[in-house]
Every structure is written in C-alpha cells, then in structure tokens.
Design an enzyme around this catalytic site. Sequence first.
Site, PDB file in Angstrom:
ATOM      1  N   LYS A 269       0.837  -1.201   0.000  1.00 38.69           N
ATOM      2  CA  LYS A 269       0.000   0.000   0.000  1.00 38.69           C
ATOM      3  C   LYS A 269       0.878   1.261   0.000  1.00 38.69           C
ATOM      4  O   LYS A 269       1.998   1.244   0.525  1.00 38.69           O
ATOM      5  CB  LYS A 269      -0.870   0.047   1.256  1.00 38.69           C
ATOM      6  CG  LYS A 269      -1.940  -1.001   1.385  1.00 38.69           C
ATOM      7  CD  LYS A 269      -2.640  -0.847   2.736  1.00 38.69           C
ATOM      8  CE  LYS A 269      -3.725  -1.901   2.937  1.00 38.69           C
ATOM      9  NZ  LYS A 269      -4.888  -1.650   2.078  1.00 38.69           N
ATOM     10  N   ARG A 343     -10.385 -11.477   2.221  1.00 38.41           N
ATOM     11  CA  ARG A 343     -11.293 -12.514   1.716  1.00 38.41           C
ATOM     12  C   ARG A 343     -10.657 -13.900   1.775  1.00 38.41           C
ATOM     13  O   ARG A 343     -11.355 -14.907   1.838  1.00 38.41           O
ATOM     14  CB  ARG A 343     -11.719 -12.154   0.292  1.00 38.41           C
ATOM     15  CG  ARG A 343     -10.618 -12.150  -0.738  1.00 38.41           C
ATOM     16  CD  ARG A 343     -10.999 -11.376  -1.992  1.00 38.41           C
ATOM     17  NE  ARG A 343     -11.060  -9.947  -1.723  1.00 38.41           N
ATOM     18  CZ  ARG A 343     -11.478  -9.051  -2.615  1.00 38.41           C
ATOM     19  NH1 ARG A 343     -11.887  -9.434  -3.822  1.00 38.41           N
ATOM     20  NH2 ARG A 343     -11.502  -7.775  -2.311  1.00 38.41           N
TER      21      ARG A 343
END
Length: 491
Positions: A269, A343
């Site tokens: 990120k 996820r």
Amino acid sequence: MLAIRLIAEPDRLDVLVLPVRPADSTAEGDTSAEPVSTAVTGPDGTADEAAALASAARLTGRAGEIHTQLRPGRTPGRLLLLGVGDGGEAAWRTAGAALARSASAETHITIALPAEVTRAAVRGLTEGLLLAPYRFRLTETGDRPSLTDVDLLLDDPTGYEDIVATARTTAAMTHLARDLTNTPSSVKTPQWFADQVASAAADLPDLRLRVRGPAELATEGFGGILAVGGGSASGPRLVELDWHPANARTHVVLIGKGITFDTGGISIKPVASMKLMRKDMAGAAAVVAATLGAAALRLPVRITTLAPLAENMVSGSAFRPGDVIRHYGGTTSETTNSDAEGRLVLADALAYAVQQLKPDLLLDLATLTGANSVALGKRTAALYSENDELAAGVLAAAEAAGESAWRMPLHTDYVEYLGSEIADLYSAPTQGAGSVLAALYLREFTGDLRDRWLHLDMSAPSWADGDQAEVSRGATGWGVRSLLRWLADVN
C-alpha cells in the site's frame, strides 16, 4: 465508564437537566421548543423558568440541542435544557451523547425524565451517555471528562433497571471493540488479540475458547490464513469462541476479519493508505465483543465466533501475486493482489463453519474493501444476502441500534469474473464493483448455507474522523450494537 443511578427523589441537585421538544404549531417556519412534562417535579420555579428560557433562547427542541442557565445561590446551581426531538430512542441517544460532551466539566448531573418515557428512550439515553465520552489513550496525560455520575429521575426506577443494564453491557462491549481496534499494531499481534479474548472470556461462565496456532492451522488445512500470515514474524491464529446456553434453539456462526496490520503484502500500500491499517481487524473485534456481550446478557442463542487473525507483511516468506492458495476443504484461489487478503482468511473460516459447525445462520463482518466507502460513504456498511428475512432482520437491528447499513445486490452477471484458468476461483477481479465482487467470492465458500448467509462490508463505518452523536473519533466498534440487538431476537 459513567456511574448511572435510577432514582425517584433527587438527593443532589448541582445540575438539573430538563428535556424540551419541538412545540406543536401550525405556523409556517415556527421552530420553537417547549418543556416536556417530567415524571418527578423539580424544585419550585424550575418548570416555569424552563418554559421562559426555551422561548427566550429561541430553542428548537431538536435532539442534542443544549442551553445552559446559571442560577447563582439557588438550587440547582445550573439548569440545562436538553433537546430530545421526537422523543424516540434515536433522538434520546443523540441527546445523551450531546449531554455527555457538553457537561463533561461537571462531576454530577441529574436528568429529569418525562412522565411517559419509554424503555427504548431510556436505553437510547444511557447508550448515548456512555458511548460519547470514549477516548483511547496509551498514556494518562491529556484532558479527561470530569463527569462521573449521572442520576436518572423516574417515578418507577425499578421498571427500567434491566434495560439500563442491557445498555451498559452494550456500551462496555462497544468500548472493548474500540479498544481492540485502536490498539497500535506494534502491540496487536495475532497472539495478543487471542490473549485479550481469553482474558475477557475468563470472567464469563459457559464460554469455550480454542485458539489454533500455525502448526494446527497447517495440519487442518487452513491455507488462506497461513498464506496471508506467512510473511510476518508473528504467526497467524484462529480464535474460536463458543457460547452455548442450555435453552438455545438456534445456532449462529459469526465470522470477523482479523488482519492485525495490513501492509498490502507484496502489493504494498502507499503510506497514506497504510497508516490506519491497525483497524483492519475491526470485524473480528466486533464479533468477539458481541459474543462476550451475549454471554454477559445470557441471550438464549448459541453463538460460535471465528476470528481468523493474521498480519499481512512484506518479507521473503510473504505470499505472491499469482500464487494459488488451497483453502480449508480444498477449494483453490488464484490471487494477483496480495492486498486483497481479507477474503482469503474469511474463505477458510466460512468453509470450516459450513463443513464442521453446520449452523442455522452464518454471518461475517469485514473491513473488506475501499469500494464500501466509495459506494455508501463513511458511516454505512454494505450488506449482502440472498435471504430477505435475514437481511431485513439485521437491517432493522442496525437501525434500532443507531448503526447504518444498506442492502446491496449480488449480481449473477458478475460471477463469471471469478473464473480462473489455473484454480477454482480468482480472488480479486479487477472489473469494478469491488465490494460486490468480494461478496460474490465469499459466497462461493458458503456451501449449503448460501441461502442463510449474510455478509457485512463495514470498512467505512469502522472508523470515524471526528465525533458525531454517540460515535467518537477513531475506532467506532461498528457492528457490536447491531449484532446484540439482532441476537436478542434471533431465537
């Protein structure tokens, strides 16, 4: 946390709070306020004074509006007029929050409640009073509210004791979720989180706790959790917390994403996006706190909570874009973005819940996608389910609790995007509709519980940039209040 007493006669009147509401009027543009008749009459003259002040101060009576009147040499020494809007639970929650902040320099206040005040209103007021003053600090320096004691003046205090106790437990569990989420990730490793759960659960009877470490996760085939946690020196964990009262007829499994820090992994990120990634376990904090709250309230529903915990770090052992991951039960995922890690751990937990726990209902909460805030803004979670009754029940609970969620579609046209040439599923499609596609991916792991599953993407409302009503800046504990409302009725 504030000490709240329910009393029928005031024994200390330093500050008296009187409610006001919008006045009934047919005049166009009339926004005046009028006092609400209280259950217990205040000192002589205060009711007439409140009526005069409401008019002179041009109060509107909206929820959370406050006017302070000094009364030197008299009792009470200060009179506060508190707007309570339409008098519903939400309005009283807002009023309680505003009062807690406005009167933070006081040490004790007495609130005269309306003669016909509902139990819901008292719950809302109590939650607002307890939630709004929350602040997370690692040091003892800094200003802290002086307010420590609040008396609620009622004609029959005993009739409200249980609802105030419920509100207090709800606030305490919300504080716990906020504390867990706000804690810096230099402290908050997966093992630390598991230890906090063990410590909190130790004080409550009839709770069972199991914590799986890396060796057990490998033996049992939790490939998603191991992959995401493989780049960190702090190994992953799977917390399994079970509340099983004897009178339970319904078994609910709650799953919360527990990424204790998210660098994005190899798909790293930017700094601005990484700074607040200590909040990426807010889903796990919410489901754990809600389960502890259900146990404290002795709710007659069985709850098994799963918190897959991992730290998504960059190292030579981190999983790579393009890796194929084998999840619990054997389904495989091809991933081309290691920043879509949540996820992957949820997939393991969902598959385990379906195959081993076989619940009646299956819910997961996750700070899953930035697309949540793009679609719905900062305060609203995205809700996905194919079960209309389940979705309606959770939405109603969220509204009653003062938390916001909006039901989103699960478009079948998008399922084709999940297709991989080398694995069963492609975990991070890039065609857009990021929150929807993430939900569709998770649905693939729900098996025969697909029609009894509900997913909440709550990345946006898990964090607040500033104070608003009962929400304090920082971690919000979103989901705890909604879950406790829903669990109280699910059986």
